[in-house]
Scaffold this motif. Structure first.
Motif, short mmCIF file in Angstrom:
data_model
loop_
_atom_site.label_atom_id
_atom_site.label_comp_id
_atom_site.label_asym_id
_atom_site.label_seq_id
_atom_site.Cartn_x
_atom_site.Cartn_y
_atom_site.Cartn_z
N ASP A 128 17.44 -15.17 -7.11
CA ASP A 128 16.74 -14.22 -8.14
C ASP A 128 15.84 -13.25 -7.15
O ASP A 128 14.88 -13.72 -6.68
CB ASP A 128 16.11 -15.24 -8.81
N GLY A 129 16.06 -11.98 -7.29
CA GLY A 129 15.21 -10.93 -6.55
C GLY A 129 14.03 -10.63 -7.19
O GLY A 129 13.14 -10.10 -6.66
N THR A 130 13.87 -11.21 -8.63
CA THR A 130 12.67 -10.70 -9.38
C THR A 130 11.35 -10.99 -8.99
O THR A 130 10.69 -10.20 -8.73
CB THR A 130 13.05 -11.18 -10.94
N PRO A 131 11.42 -12.36 -8.38
CA PRO A 131 10.05 -12.73 -7.89
C PRO A 131 9.51 -11.79 -6.94
O PRO A 131 8.30 -11.46 -6.44
CB PRO A 131 10.06 -14.04 -7.70
N TYR A 132 10.76 -11.57 -5.82
CA TYR A 132 10.28 -10.66 -4.64
C TYR A 132 9.66 -9.28 -4.82
O TYR A 132 8.79 -8.86 -4.37
CB TYR A 132 11.31 -10.67 -3.66
N PHE A 133 10.34 -8.47 -5.95
CA PHE A 133 10.21 -7.36 -6.55
C PHE A 133 8.70 -7.34 -7.15
O PHE A 133 7.95 -6.34 -7.00
CB PHE A 133 11.31 -6.78 -7.60
N ASP A 134 8.36 -8.44 -7.79
CA ASP A 134 7.17 -8.49 -8.44
C ASP A 134 6.13 -8.65 -7.43
O ASP A 134 5.04 -7.86 -7.58
CB ASP A 134 6.95 -9.72 -9.46
N HIS A 135 6.27 -9.35 -6.58
CA HIS A 135 5.12 -9.66 -5.28
C HIS A 135 5.07 -8.28 -4.56
O HIS A 135 4.10 -7.87 -4.26
CB HIS A 135 5.62 -10.78 -4.32
N ALA A 136 6.18 -7.48 -4.24
CA ALA A 136 6.16 -6.24 -3.52
C ALA A 136 5.23 -5.17 -4.33
O ALA A 136 4.25 -4.43 -3.84
CB ALA A 136 7.42 -5.81 -3.46
N SER A 137 5.55 -5.23 -5.58
CA SER A 137 4.54 -4.37 -6.60
C SER A 137 3.27 -4.80 -6.65
O SER A 137 2.32 -3.82 -6.62
CB SER A 137 5.22 -4.45 -8.10
N HIS A 138 2.84 -6.04 -6.55
CA HIS A 138 1.42 -6.41 -6.26
C HIS A 138 0.89 -5.91 -5.20
O HIS A 138 -0.33 -5.38 -4.97
CB HIS A 138 1.31 -7.86 -6.70
N HIS A 139 1.50 -6.11 -4.02
CA HIS A 139 1.06 -5.65 -2.86
C HIS A 139 0.89 -4.28 -2.52
O HIS A 139 -0.22 -3.81 -1.99
CB HIS A 139 2.11 -5.80 -1.76
N LEU A 140 1.67 -3.47 -3.17
CA LEU A 140 1.48 -1.90 -3.25
C LEU A 140 0.05 -1.41 -4.04
O LEU A 140 -0.61 -0.73 -3.55
CB LEU A 140 2.67 -1.15 -3.82
N SER A 141 -0.01 -2.40 -5.11
CA SER A 141 -1.17 -1.99 -6.02
C SER A 141 -2.27 -2.38 -5.49
O SER A 141 -3.48 -1.56 -5.34
CB SER A 141 -1.14 -2.78 -7.42
N ALA A 142 -2.53 -3.70 -4.64
CA ALA A 142 -3.53 -3.97 -3.83
C ALA A 142 -3.98 -3.02 -2.73
O ALA A 142 -4.84 -2.63 -2.27
CB ALA A 142 -3.47 -5.34 -3.20
N ALA A 143 -2.53 -2.39 -1.97
CA ALA A 143 -3.05 -1.39 -0.96
C ALA A 143 -3.71 0.01 -1.35
O ALA A 143 -4.42 0.51 -0.69
CB ALA A 143 -1.58 -0.88 -0.29
N ASP A 144 -3.31 0.21 -2.55
CA ASP A 144 -4.00 1.50 -3.16
C ASP A 144 -5.35 1.09 -3.30
O ASP A 144 -6.21 1.96 -3.10
CB ASP A 144 -3.41 1.67 -4.67
N HIS A 145 -5.71 -0.05 -3.75
CA HIS A 145 -7.26 -0.27 -3.79
C HIS A 145 -8.11 -0.54 -2.69
O HIS A 145 -9.28 -0.09 -2.56
CB HIS A 145 -7.51 -1.47 -4.80
N VAL A 146 -7.33 -0.93 -1.70
CA VAL A 146 -8.26 -1.22 -0.25
C VAL A 146 -8.17 -0.07 0.90
O VAL A 146 -8.46 -0.25 1.99
CB VAL A 146 -7.87 -2.52 0.22
N SER A 147 -7.19 1.00 0.38
CA SER A 147 -6.61 1.80 1.62
C SER A 147 -7.90 2.78 2.09
O SER A 147 -7.87 2.78 3.46
CB SER A 147 -5.60 2.99 1.06
N THR A 148 -9.06 3.08 1.24
CA THR A 148 -10.13 3.61 1.88
C THR A 148 -10.96 2.79 2.75
O THR A 148 -11.13 3.29 3.89
CB THR A 148 -11.03 4.30 0.71
N LEU A 149 -11.32 1.73 2.23
CA LEU A 149 -12.21 0.78 2.92
C LEU A 149 -11.47 0.11 4.19
O LEU A 149 -12.24 -0.20 5.35
CB LEU A 149 -12.85 -0.24 2.12
#
Length: 470
Positions: free
Chosen positions: A347-368
């Motif tokens: 099932d690829g869904t959990p991997y895609f969900d986790h990837a989406s969370h990583h990208l959202s987190a990257a947006d939040h910490v990219s400056t600091l």
């Protein structure tokens, strides 16, 4: 055993008991009644059948009367058991035959793969190595290995000391998982899959076919699993029990058998038995019926019951469409760089969900923390590739280079997914703290996030084109 050498008495008792339709408890009760000794119990019968104890002369007389076996046959079997005991082989030669995938009859020499010193160790490795992303509690390992908590704890600690497993504590629970990046894990996992991993593979593949009530392994493989010495099984015999009026799809059965054959590297033959009638159909991945020379199952034949593994709720049934990038995938599977999985793991869904969370987190910490954000983006790319493979029932083997997963994805979905490999290589440079290329900025992250987010959307949109690899 040759025709001139009698079988050990444990096998004689077990076979005669099964022919009469007796359980071990029933036999113990009959012996207690006829002998007038109420202390006779099922545990003693079990020790006799496993070869851990040879019944004395008086008990052999009672056994002869209850089981309707000539006394001289039991005497000859007792002598044969003593000879095996002297050779140190009695435990493996007379292991109990009726064994479930989560049963408790797992002590003694592992006849399926005698390089291990115990079947408990083999059972622990089968659970952990075939589920490398999962951490098991000792209770779960005991259930999988069919052994006591004490035995499993001892074996798990020995394997952890050897660096094969890793352990950690989560509160009061001790968790055990396969070690990562160990050269030995690849070949060891393959050995386990081809021996003690058979129930899991069969349960995953046939468990996805609707209409199957029970799955059991029989014949030579079941005999080796039960501890009865003999030649290595050259095929896997599967008995599928179905309810009347609920016949499984023959195409689905052939597909399941074909995938199981690829994973186990030997023929898989199945026989369909009605829950109320003995007659049934049979088949294999090569679409043949059981050959006439294959013995039918008798009541005294060892049977290994398998727990089916069903797909996650909401997933479409496995399909078999034209496979994109088939030649590349086939080569990677044949070379052992990709391995086949099924059931909940496909099932690829959990991997895609986790990837989406990583990208959202990257947006939040990219400056600091741009370096940390960049690592999150690279991890997201890795998860996209892993998810595309998982949706097809594939994953990277323990001994393979991670680049193999990216080669497979590019072969299937095009050169735009070469970003996955570029980011994998870039992440390697960040692991070197004194390298020249280990510096990243917030602008680097800002440029990469949209690209990886686009790849994630493409993966989610196109994953259904790929289907289950067969």
């Amino acid at each position: 055993m040759t025709a001139n050498v009698p079988p050990p008495i444990g096998q004689i008792i077990r076979s005669a008991r099964h022919k009469l339709g007796m359980s071990q408890y029933t036999l113990a009760h009959e012996l207690a009644t006829i002998s007038g000794r109420p202390t006779m119990g099922r545990d003693r019968v079990a020790r006799w059948e496993r070869g851990r104890q040879v019944p004395r002369t008086e008990w052999r007389l009672w056994l002869s009367a209850v089981l309707k076996v000539p006394p001289e046959q039991l005497d000859a079997g007792a002598a044969a058991a003593r000879r095996l005991n002297r050779l140190g082989n009695a435990a493996g030669a007379t292991a109990e035959p009726e064994t479930s995938s989560n049963g408790r009859r797992m002590q003694g020499t592992p006849a399926l793969l005698p390089v291990f010193r115990s079947r408990v160790a083999a059972g622990v490795l089968a659970a952990v190595l075939l589920n490398p992303t999962r951490a098991f509690s000792l209770t779960e390992l005991a259930d999988h290995a069919g052994a006591s908590l004490a035995s499993v704890s001892k074996e798990a600690q020995l394997l952890a000391d050897a660096g094969i497993l890793i352990t950690r504590n989560d509160g009061a629970i001790r968790l055990t998982q396969a070690a990562a990046d160990k050269p030995i894990l690849g070949p060891l996992t393959e050995l386990i899959r081809l021996s003690y991993g058979v129930p899991q593979v069969i349960g995953e593949e046939f468990g996805q076919v609707s209409g199957i009530a029970r799955i059991a392994l029989t014949s030579t493989w079941a005999e080796r699993f039960a501890g009865i010495p003999g030649p290595e099984p050259d095929n896997i015999q599967v008995r599928l029990t179905v309810h009347d009026g609920d016949a499984p799809s023959r195409d689905a059965l052939r597909s399941a058998a074909k995938r199981a054959e690829k994973r186990l590297k030997r023929p898989v033959r199945y026989r369909i038995v009605s829950a109320t009638r003995k007659a049934g159909a049979s088949g294999s991945a090569s679409h043949h019926r059981l050959a006439p020379g294959i013995p039918q199952q008798h009541v005294s034949t060892p049977v290994v019951h398998v727990r089916p593994t069903t797909p996650p709720d909401g997933l479409p049934a496995p399909a078999d469409p034209p496979h994109l990038g088939f030649e590349v995938i086939n080569r990677l599977v044949d070379d052992g760089e990709l391995e086949m999985i099924s059931g909940q793991a496909a099932d690829g869904t959990p991997y895609f969900d986790h990837a989406s969370h990583h990208l959202s987190a990257a947006d939040h910490v990219s400056t600091l923390a741009p370096a940390s954000a960049f690592i999150l983006v690279c991890q997201s790319a890795r998860l996209i590739g892993a998810g595309l493979l998982a949706a097809q029932g594939l994953r990277l083997s323990a001994s393979a280079d991670r680049a193999s997963a990216n080669r497979a994805v590019v072969a299937q979905l095009g050169t735009q997914f070469e970003h996955l490999e570029l980011l994998r290589r870039r992440l390697l440079t960040l692991d070197n703290p004194i390298g020249r290329d280990n510096q990243v900025s917030a602008e680097d992250v800002e440029a990469l996030v949209p690209t990886v987010r686009f790849l994630l959307k493409e993966a989610c949109d196109r994953v259904h084109e790929l289907g289950l690899y067969t």
